[in-house]
Design an enzyme around this catalytic site. Structure first.
Site, PDB file in Angstrom:
ATOM      1  CD  GLU A 109      75.039  62.309 -19.533  1.00 47.76           C
ATOM      2  OE1 GLU A 109      75.110  61.609 -18.579  1.00 47.76           O
ATOM      3  OE2 GLU A 109      75.308  61.844 -20.588  1.00 47.76           O
ATOM      4  CG  ASP A 116      77.386  55.720 -19.481  1.00 47.93           C
ATOM      5  OD1 ASP A 116      77.123  56.801 -19.112  1.00 47.93           O
ATOM      6  OD2 ASP A 116      78.588  55.218 -19.989  1.00 47.93           O
ATOM      7  CG  ASP A 165      83.277  59.473 -18.195  1.00 44.13           C
ATOM      8  OD1 ASP A 165      82.999  58.192 -17.472  1.00 44.13           O
ATOM      9  OD2 ASP A 165      83.292  59.970 -19.161  1.00 44.13           O
TER      10      ASP A 165
END
Length: 927
Positions: free
Chosen positions: A463, A460, A583
């Site tokens: 990015e 997770d 999300d």
């Protein structure tokens, strides 16, 4: 996990504030320069074209023009054309060839002769030299044409002459000719108005799956919540599919711009313009002509989707906020009490010691008790997956950090490891472009697996997400974070970095949907990776490179098939990981967005995809959660996940949701053999598991924009309720016969394609099986391991009342722990199923490859149901007298009453035919 805020409102307010604080660039169309001219071109040794382009008139808008460009084109296969344009003299950044293996263009020439046209006439033509007036470069399926001055190129389909891509710019066009500067590249293509485009993600598309004219499409991996529509989200996929219908015949093609730099893509409906802040123009054109062909050709280049273990297609439960082991023990127990299937339990960072990767909290997740719990769930076939974030805590007593520093694995800025902040506080970020980092990461995975035998990893925040901006230091005299405020608020001492062209490029992409700086809430773009690679260039590759390293590390532990879920993805990520859409929020709009995003990722070559069921942010209503599990039960990746601040939303929390879950997941667990076979097909050809309807019905134009229904494979159609308060759903049925999978005595006959209003009370989801299919099913179960041991049934569908017809299907079975997914003796079995009807005679048979594996497992086919036939009696051979036969009349909407024979379903039970042996059953339908 969320990184910026527990509330989507806070995130939105922050973005709105930045939108006012950061200057916007003008949206007015300004043409830049006059383009380039082709001054030489020759045939390359490998059958390619190699040319030189010279800028026609220099200007300094967004920087100086690169004066000479090398133009390279090659038909790499009969259905793939590559066009590569770069600086003719200096090597530029490209997606690394070791990261995404592919053919390399020839090296750049050390010197380039700039002959005038008159000098060329005097000189004898070289052996491989072409005249710049030669216009065509034909291949098997695609033809490249080019114009010399100003230079442009076009790609045409040979079979019908259709122009697929055309980079020319006329005086009336609202876009420039080719622009190529160090930090600004621009190229456009004209498009027919009736072309339907799909792709260019990752984003939440408010208008559905089709690209919508004048919506923004920015590609730059960014940690902003998926509740932000039409903004650059977690992945970068600069590829689109173009579907056109010409005279009733459909043609699809694909276009990839392989470039990892940030870019804006402007789609007007009649043109598409790329504005890229670095790298090269590396185009790949895929001829199709069907949508499935396009994805096949695309994934043959970027890598076939990863094989998934069988259990990954079961249901998953997660939550940020399972504070201790007893909570997840209760969750598993409550699912069992509610009789809702569950295969995998997950933990977010709750199991960690101080939110540090590869650690265990000794109080809340004590190792002896956790191992006891894992032994218990492993014994019944359940699995356990945990999260890993890329940021490594700066902590002198933390072994992972110590070993990372010793191996020099972190991204640098001004010679020192770049400092950011994520959940554990101050962190450094591993540089996965560095081979030493890949080895170190694999070793840390191994060490953690020895501590806790997890079954998969969830990567997770990759990015990369960073709670701070700029160049930061750890504050002196205060604790950061101090544990009293929100963990996502930056507490380091930081200074903005704007003194380099990498941190403040001349062209501002629409980052975060607000033209945020490219280094906003991430690694500073002037930071440096291995071999001097700039974060500016490699930013959107971070999650991809981490995925490769994680896959290698997991596979190296026990040689098993890895399961990895990644938030950030790039071109080729599907070869290594699954993806969830990040999300989202428990709203009806987000439920609808989830379908479009899922379908896009199938086109991107990442078929194992799904969204957080019931929504990550608070808070879904009971009705919404009912409807969401009815959709999510048919996502390829099916997981309920919620935010730390959300009320509990496990599927058993409401009895009504539990009932919907038992119904929808009950069907999912029955069709697990089908889903797993689709995974095998995806691994072979890239075919998406979940698909838009136009994949099976490309000439049916009504399906082109349909974003609220989807197919699983070619034949199973899901038509869910996605609007509040509805107990009916208006579903589009392409031409043919569709049978209700929950009640096969009912269905729809759609003669030319039509909308039908279906009943859909709260606990009902409409799922239909198309004609000419054979669907293998099992009996279901609470865990996929148990469901997999139950007898098989075959559902055979013919067009309603057909006098003649054919149906087919297939089934792949294997040892799902093996890293490779292939037909092999003793470890897998593959079966082709066939059925025909002709003059009342029905035949069902199979062709088995490598039957030993299925025979050793003892799998049998217990029943066959044949739908859509006519007659009142099935006359069978005397050798099949032990079979129980039933005849059920079918009620089919739209069939009409023409006084003919009634359409029936023939059921046969008690067959007990080994799956691993060829079956062959024939009978005669009589009145």
């Amino acid at each position: 996990m969320v990184s910026l805020s527990p509330s989507p409102l806070v995130a939105l307010c922050l973005l709105c504030f930045l939108a006012f604080c950061i200057p916007q660039s003008s949206s007015a169309v300004t043409k830049i320069g006059l383009g380039y001219r082709l001054i030489s071109i020759e045939n390359g040794a490998d059958g390619a074209l190699v040319g030189t382009l010279q800028v026609k008139q220099s200007n300094n808008i967004y920087g100086a023009d690169i004066p000479l460009l090398r133009f390279y084109a090659k038909h790499e296969s009969e259905n793939r054309l590559r066009v590569h344009i770069t600086d003719a003299k200096n090597k530029r950044w490209e997606v690394p060839y070791d990261l995404l293996p592919r053919e390399q263009p020839p090296p750049l020439k050390q010197s380039i002769a700039l002959s005038s046209s008159s000098e060329k006439k005097k000189n004898k033509k070289k052996k491989n030299q072409r005249s710049v007036s030669e216009k065509d470069y034909p291949g098997s399926e695609l033809v490249l044409t080019y114009t010399s001055d100003p230079f442009s190129f076009a790609v045409k389909r040979k079979s019908n002459g259709d122009t697929l891509f055309n980079s020319s710019s006329d005086d009336t066009d609202p876009f420039s000719s080719l622009v190529f500067k160090d930090q600004y590249l621009e190229i456009s293509t004209k498009l027919p108005r009736d072309a339907s485009l799909y792709g260019l993600g990752e984003n939440s598309q408010i208008h559905g799956i089709k690209l919508y004219p004048n919506d923004p499409y920015t590609l730059y991996t960014t940690d902003i919540a998926a509740i932000n529509v039409n903004a650059d989200l977690y992945g970068s996929h600069p590829v689109y599919m173009d579907l056109r219908n010409e005279g009733g015949k459909a043609y699809a093609h694909g276009v990839l711009l392989l470039n990892s730099n940030g870019m804006d893509v402007f789609y007007t409906g009649t043109s598409l313009t790329y504005k890229v802040i670095g790298g090269v123009l590396d185009f790949y054109f895929f001829a199709g002509p069907s949508p499935l062909n396009v994805v096949d050709q695309y994934t043959s280049l970027i890598g076939r989707p990863a094989p998934m273990p069988y259990w990954a297609f079961g249901f998953h439960q997660c939550r940020w906020g399972y504070h201790n082991l007893s909570v997840i023990e209760d969750v598993v127990e409550n699912y069992q009490k509610a009789k809702i299937p569950l295969d995998v339990i997950w933990t977010d960072d709750d199991h960690m010691d101080g939110k540090k990767d590869f650690t265990l909290n000794p109080v809340n997740y004590p190792r002896p008790k956790l191992l006891e719990f894992l032994d218990k769930i492993h014994s019944i076939g359940m699995k356990y997956v945990v999260i890993v974030d890329p940021g490594i805590a700066v902590n002198a007593s933390y072994g992972v950090y110590q070993r990372g520093m010793a191996n020099d694995v972190f991204i640098k800025h001004d010679g020192d490891p770049f400092l950011g902040q994520v959940w554990p506080g101050a962190v450094h970020f591993p540089d996965f472009l560095n081979p030493k980092t890949v080895s170190w990461w694999g070793d840390e995975i191994r060490r953690f697996h020895e501590l806790v035998p997890v079954d998969g990893l969830w990567i997770d925040m990759n990015e990369v997400s960073n709670f701070c901006n700029g160049k930061c230091t750890i504050p002196e005299g205060r604790i950061c974070p101090n544990g009293t405020g929100p963990g996502w608020i930056c507490c380091l001492d930081c200074k903005n970095i704007t003194n380099t062209k990498w941190d403040d490029p001349p062209y501002k992409i629409n980052a975060s949907g607000i033209m945020a700086p490219v280094g906003y809430k991430t690694i500073a773009t002037s930071a440096v990776h291995y071999n001097g690679v700039l974060e500016y260039d490699a930013h959107s590759l971070y999650g991809f490179s981490q995925s490769i390293a994680t896959h290698k590390g997991l596979q190296g532990i026990e040689g098993k098939r890895p399961f990895i879920l990644s938030r950030s993805t790039y071109v080729g990520s599907g070869k290594y990981v699954a993806h969830w859409t990040g999300d989202n929020q428990g709203t009806w709009e987000n439920l609808r967005y989830s379908i479009s995003t899922m379908l896009n990722f199938g086109i991107f070559g990442i078929p194992m995809v799904g969204s957080d069921i019931c929504g990550f942010y608070p808070q879904p209503t009971e009705e919404l959660c009912n409807r969401w599990i009815e959709v999510g039960a048919f996502y390829p990746f099916s997981r309920d996940h919620a935010n730390y601040y959300s009320p509990r939303q496990e599927l058993y929390q409401w009895e009504s949701v539990a009932e919907s879950a038992r119904n929808a997941l009950g069907m999912r667990y029955k069709i697990l053999p089908y889903l797993y076979t689709l995974n095998y097909e995806a691994h072979l050809s890239g075919a998406p598991i979940a698909r838009p309807l136009f994949f099976s019905f490309p000439s049916f134009t009504q399906s082109y924009g349909l974003s609220t229904q989807f197919l699983l494979g070619s034949s199973v159609m899901v038509s869910p309720v996605v609007e509040q308060g509805q107990t009916q759903v208006k579903a589009l049925f392409p031409p043919g016969t569709w049978y209700n999978l929950f009640d096969m005595a009912h269905g729809v006959v759609s003669k030319e394609g039509t909308y039908v209003t279906l009943d859909a009370p709260l606990h009902v989801v409409n799922v239909h099986l198309y004609q000419n299919a054979i669907l293998p099913m099992q009996q279901g179960g609470m865990v996929s391991k148990d469901a997999r041991t139950t007898p098989f049934s075959l559902i055979v569908t013919f067009p309603a009342g057909a006098k003649e017809g054919e149906a087919q299907g297939n089934l792949f079975l294997d040892d799902d722990e093996l890293p490779e997914m292939k037909i092999a003796s003793g470890s897998s079995t593959y079966i082709d199923f066939h059925a025909t009807i002709k003059d009342g005679t029905v035949r069902v048979w199979s062709q088995v490859q490598e039957g030993k594996f299925a025979l050793d497992k003892g799998w049998v086919i217990d029943s066959i149901n044949v739908l859509g036939v006519t007659g009142s009696k099935a006359v069978m051979d005397v050798s099949q007298s032990h079979v129980n036969v039933s005849i059920t009349e079918q009620q089919l909407y739209g069939q009409g009453d023409d006084g003919g024979s009634k359409v029936v379903m023939v059921g046969m039970n008690g067959l007990n035919i080994p799956v691993g042996k060829n079956l062959d059953i024939t009978w005669k339908m009589e009145s």
